[in-house]
Design a protein around this motif. Structure first.
Motif, PDB file in Angstrom:
ATOM      1  N   GLU A  12      -5.532  -8.204   5.240  1.00 45.04           N
ATOM      2  CA  GLU A  12      -5.778  -6.726   4.418  1.00 45.04           C
ATOM      3  C   GLU A  12      -7.140  -6.075   4.617  1.00 45.04           C
ATOM      4  O   GLU A  12      -7.701  -4.773   4.478  1.00 45.04           O
ATOM      5  CB  GLU A  12      -5.308  -7.382   3.364  1.00 45.04           C
ATOM      6  CG  GLU A  12      -3.888  -7.572   3.048  1.00 45.04           C
ATOM      7  CD  GLU A  12      -3.776  -7.654   1.752  1.00 45.04           C
ATOM      8  OE1 GLU A  12      -4.112  -7.443   0.686  1.00 45.04           O
ATOM      9  OE2 GLU A  12      -2.534  -7.906   1.539  1.00 45.04           O
ATOM     10  N   GLU A  13      -8.153  -6.925   5.870  1.00 44.97           N
ATOM     11  CA  GLU A  13      -9.238  -6.609   5.320  1.00 44.97           C
ATOM     12  C   GLU A  13      -9.949  -5.842   6.383  1.00 44.97           C
ATOM     13  O   GLU A  13     -10.979  -4.836   6.933  1.00 44.97           O
ATOM     14  CB  GLU A  13     -10.862  -7.565   5.307  1.00 44.97           C
ATOM     15  CG  GLU A  13     -10.443  -8.076   3.336  1.00 44.97           C
ATOM     16  CD  GLU A  13     -10.968  -6.920   2.138  1.00 44.97           C
ATOM     17  OE1 GLU A  13     -11.967  -6.421   2.467  1.00 44.97           O
ATOM     18  OE2 GLU A  13     -10.426  -6.595   1.334  1.00 44.97           O
TER      19      GLU A  13
ATOM     20  N   SER B 250      -3.221   5.647  -1.793  1.00 42.73           N
ATOM     21  CA  SER B 250      -4.074   5.493  -1.286  1.00 42.73           C
ATOM     22  C   SER B 250      -4.150   7.001  -0.053  1.00 42.73           C
ATOM     23  O   SER B 250      -3.507   7.431   0.507  1.00 42.73           O
ATOM     24  CB  SER B 250      -5.168   4.482  -0.780  1.00 42.73           C
ATOM     25  OG  SER B 250      -5.819   4.797   0.096  1.00 42.73           O
TER      26      SER B 250
ATOM     27  N   MET C  75       0.659  -1.037   0.083  1.00 41.47           N
ATOM     28  CA  MET C  75       0.091   0.092   0.289  1.00 41.47           C
ATOM     29  C   MET C  75       0.521   1.126  -0.202  1.00 41.47           C
ATOM     30  O   MET C  75       2.341   1.334   1.258  1.00 41.47           O
ATOM     31  CB  MET C  75      -0.518   0.331   1.162  1.00 41.47           C
ATOM     32  CG  MET C  75      -1.784   1.074   0.737  1.00 41.47           C
ATOM     33  SD  MET C  75      -2.880   0.356   2.779  1.00 41.47           S
ATOM     34  CE  MET C  75      -4.060   2.406   1.827  1.00 41.47           C
TER      35      MET C  75
ATOM     36  N   THR D  49      -4.484  -1.284   1.014  1.00 42.62           N
ATOM     37  CA  THR D  49      -5.191  -2.338  -0.857  1.00 42.62           C
ATOM     38  C   THR D  49      -3.532  -2.632  -1.261  1.00 42.62           C
ATOM     39  O   THR D  49      -2.992  -1.011  -1.646  1.00 42.62           O
ATOM     40  CB  THR D  49      -5.324  -1.219  -1.313  1.00 42.62           C
ATOM     41  OG1 THR D  49      -6.489  -0.628  -0.122  1.00 42.62           O
ATOM     42  CG2 THR D  49      -6.200  -1.177  -2.340  1.00 42.62           C
TER      43      THR D  49
ATOM     44  N   SER E   4      -1.833   0.437  -3.881  1.00 48.95           N
ATOM     45  CA  SER E   4      -2.732   1.312  -4.372  1.00 48.95           C
ATOM     46  C   SER E   4      -2.427   2.735  -3.642  1.00 48.95           C
ATOM     47  O   SER E   4      -1.764   2.653  -1.809  1.00 48.95           O
ATOM     48  CB  SER E   4      -4.111   0.652  -3.609  1.00 48.95           C
ATOM     49  OG  SER E   4      -4.744   2.227  -3.674  1.00 48.95           O
TER      50      SER E   4
ATOM     51  N   TRP F 234      -5.349   5.601  -8.733  1.00 44.74           N
ATOM     52  CA  TRP F 234      -5.980   4.370  -9.303  1.00 44.74           C
ATOM     53  C   TRP F 234      -4.837   3.786 -10.002  1.00 44.74           C
ATOM     54  O   TRP F 234      -4.630   2.158 -10.484  1.00 44.74           O
ATOM     55  CB  TRP F 234      -6.850   3.959  -9.573  1.00 44.74           C
ATOM     56  CG  TRP F 234      -8.022   4.642 -10.641  1.00 44.74           C
ATOM     57  CD1 TRP F 234      -8.212   6.066 -10.484  1.00 44.74           C
ATOM     58  CD2 TRP F 234      -7.243   4.779 -12.013  1.00 44.74           C
ATOM     59  NE1 TRP F 234      -8.789   6.355 -11.625  1.00 44.74           N
ATOM     60  CE2 TRP F 234      -8.220   6.348 -12.753  1.00 44.74           C
ATOM     61  CE3 TRP F 234      -6.413   3.768 -12.725  1.00 44.74           C
ATOM     62  CZ2 TRP F 234      -8.142   5.650 -14.318  1.00 44.74           C
ATOM     63  CZ3 TRP F 234      -6.900   3.820 -14.019  1.00 44.74           C
ATOM     64  CH2 TRP F 234      -7.052   4.511 -14.735  1.00 44.74           C
TER      65      TRP F 234
END
Length: 618
Positions: A110-111, A171, A1, A166, A169, A392
């Protein structure tokens, strides 16, 4: 990430704050018997940072960690330069600062919200002299930032407490806030040097405001004797008589104006209300930047204002793919003049074959070959992603020995990125042979049959069939495709089992066999000057790190709008032509045949067995 750049510190009860370490980002995969320890671009750190990897054996749990390798100077301050000199100083003080947990005992984490991941990490990680848990503070970002400044550290990282992880990504849930401001600006002229200084005195800087090139200050610091001379030589070639500004700024010394084509990066303390940089210091020339992209807003401001709708031309549109908005411009521009194929047609083609081509592009760095004005106009190669890419679009950083710098490669895993690249003028897709996270071990071997101008395609077919004979004799399955241009490519699945040198050496042995069977038609001589211009070059050197070839199902920037198409060996007959497969009929054939190249991404051959069979046949 990955993080986004932000301009100032803040307090927020929903955020946590960590030290911004000045080191190497590294993933430690302790999920299997043999640990993996690698950089963001997939390069192994196991042997380079043995001091860290030796301590992995002390960890009790199977897990995947994210963190940063940090080197310290004699004052205990992180020092990136020391880290780069690790080979010269094996006793360097090092730590692996672990700040995230991605997987634990068979389950992805990760979630989970960030704070839960960090709680699990703190319990699971066994700290050693080298492996450390990277702690954080909550809510009070401004005080923490000021403390980092007092300690002369690089800055801080702000993370949303409930953010999920993520991969790859960039972010806005993770922000980096640094003490030094940097910006790209356009060099518009240079002043005469004073006293004993050679080359030039200062660079005149500009940027675009509402489409107009506007003066933004000047800098005379940040150069050494060599860079003064080198930059001066480049500037002289761009000299013009007239100022590129509508209103030329006043200067203390005589000025030479230049075409506004060169971009440089500067450090500065602040920007005045008039848009002038205060205390700008030259950092580097940025070859990867387009002057037209250098506008009035710093990078971090662009992200905040990008949601405003602007008036678009008739040939502009915005489509949504993979939940990402992709701006498409000049859809009616002709890319293939003799075939009347437009930029819009190219984008439509790739969207139509996306389910077939994307598995062959997934997680592979791309070399971008851009034709912004079509195949009959000037093209240029670009490896480094610009700072203006959408957040993205996924990138991976790879160190380049030839340029001694890190390159941000784009890789294409979805339809949105495919459309974005086509819109930039990428007519063909050129991926690496290896994929993330392990870029040092290719997934396949490539035998590239490259004809001279005096060979015809039937000669190439004859050579390809000989390649297949050699492979069949040692019980190896090869997969062939047209290059879409004049050649044929034969692929062999490797499954990431061998490094590039091993694969390249095996490719050479195979090509040598082919050359011995067809000495009058083929050559292994790489030099164009020494090479017979009636022979097909058996190119095994495509099996080096960073080499790229047009992907299967890729369009080619050639008259006829041909497509690089996989073939069954029995289809390889005299009379076949590369343009038999093109933008108009490719999809129909792919649907009929399915993905003939799918096995290329399989588990890989046993190379040693192949070598043994070769020896037996000799």
């Amino acid at each position: 990430m990955l993080t986004k750049l932000s301009d100032k510190a803040f307090d927020d009860e929903d955020w946590i704050f960590e030290i911004k370490w000045d080191g190497y980002r590294a993933i430690a995969d302790l999920s299997k018997k043999q640990p993996l320890f690698y950089s963001r671009n997939g390069i192994s750190f196991l042997s380079k940072f043995e001091k860290v990897s030796n301590d992995f054996s002390q960890q009790k749990y199977k897990m995947i960690l994210d963190g940063e390798i940090v080197a310290y100077d004699e004052n205990g301050k992180p020092n990136f330069q020391l880290l780069q000199q690790i080979g010269d100083n094996p006793n360097l003080a090092l730590t692996y600062q672990v700040f995230d947990l991605l997987w634990l005992n068979g389950h992805s984490t990760e979630e989970l919200p960030l704070l839960q991941r960090k709680e699990l990490l703190k319990d699971a990680l066994i700290e050693t002299d080298v492996i450390k848990y990277c702690d954080h503070i909550s809510e009070n970002g401004i005080d923490f930032f000021n403390q980092m400044k007092k300690m002369q550290l690089e800055g801080m990282i702000a993370k949303k407490s409930d953010s999920i992880y993520t991969e790859n990504s960039r972010s806005s849930d993770w922000l980096k806030i640094k003490f030094t401001n940097t910006e790209e600006v356009i060099i518009c002229g240079f002043t005469e040097p004073r006293g004993s200084r050679e080359g030039f005195g200062a660079l005149i800087l500009g940027k675009y405001i509402n489409g107009t090139l506007t003066y933004a200050g000047h800098t005379g610091t940040g150069f050494n004797k060599e860079s003064l001379q080198e930059i001066h030589q480049r500037l002289e070639k761009l000299a013009v008589k007239k100022s590129p500004f509508n209103i030329a700024p006043k200067t203390n010394m005589p000025v030479t104006w230049i075409k506004p084509e060169l971009v440089c990066e500067i450090k500065y303390s602040e920007i005045t209300k008039d848009g002038i940089f205060r205390h700008p210091v030259f950092v580097a020339i940025r070859e990867d930047k387009n002057p037209k992209d250098i506008n009035e807003k710093p990078k971090e401001m662009k992200a905040q204002t990008s949601s405003k709708k602007t008036k678009t031309s008739e040939t502009e549109s915005e489509i949504t793919l993979n939940r990402h908005k992709v701006k498409l411009t000049n859809q009616d521009k002709i890319y293939f003049p003799k075939d009347e194929v437009t930029k819009g047609d190219v984008i439509d083609y790739y969207q139509s074959v996306a389910e077939y081509i994307l598995p062959h592009l997934k997680n592979r760095p791309l070399s971008m070959n851009r034709f912004p004005n079509g195949i009959e106009e000037q093209n240029f190669y670009q490896k480094d992603a610009s700072d203006n890419i959408p957040d993205w679009v996924k990138t991976t950083q790879v160190y380049s020995e030839s340029t001694d710098k890190n390159i941000d490669y784009i890789y294409c895993n979805d339809k949105a990125t495919l459309a974005y690249l086509n819109n930039l003028g990428c007519i063909d897709m050129n991926p690496w042979n290896s994929s993330l996270p392990d870029l040092e071990h290719p997934d396949y071997l490539v035998l590239d049959l490259d004809p001279s101008k005096k060979n015809n395609f039937d000669d190439v077919i004859e050579t390809a069939l000989q390649v297949n004979e050699v492979l069949e004799s040692i019980k190896i399955k090869g997969y062939c495709k047209t290059s879409g241009s004049t050649g044929i490519h034969v692929y062999i699945q490797m499954g990431g089992k061998y490094d590039f040198d091993q694969v390249k050496d095996f490719a050479y042995i195979l090509m040598k066999q082919v050359n011995e069977k067809l000495p009058k038609l083929t050559t292994l001589e790489r030099s164009l000057q020494k090479r017979n211009d009636k022979k097909i070059y058996l190119d095994y050197l495509q099996n080096r790190s960073g080499q790229t070839l047009a992907s299967v199902y890729s369009l080619r920037p050639k008259e006829g709008a041909s497509v690089s198409m996989p073939l069954e060996w029995e289809e390889l007959k005299k009379g076949l032509r590369p343009t038999d497969f093109n933008i108009h009929n490719a999809l129909e054939r792919i649907k009929e045949k399915g993905d003939l190249f799918k096995p290329v991404l399989g588990k890989g051959i046993d190379m040693m067995k192949g070598l043994e069979l070769l020896q037996e046949s000799e």
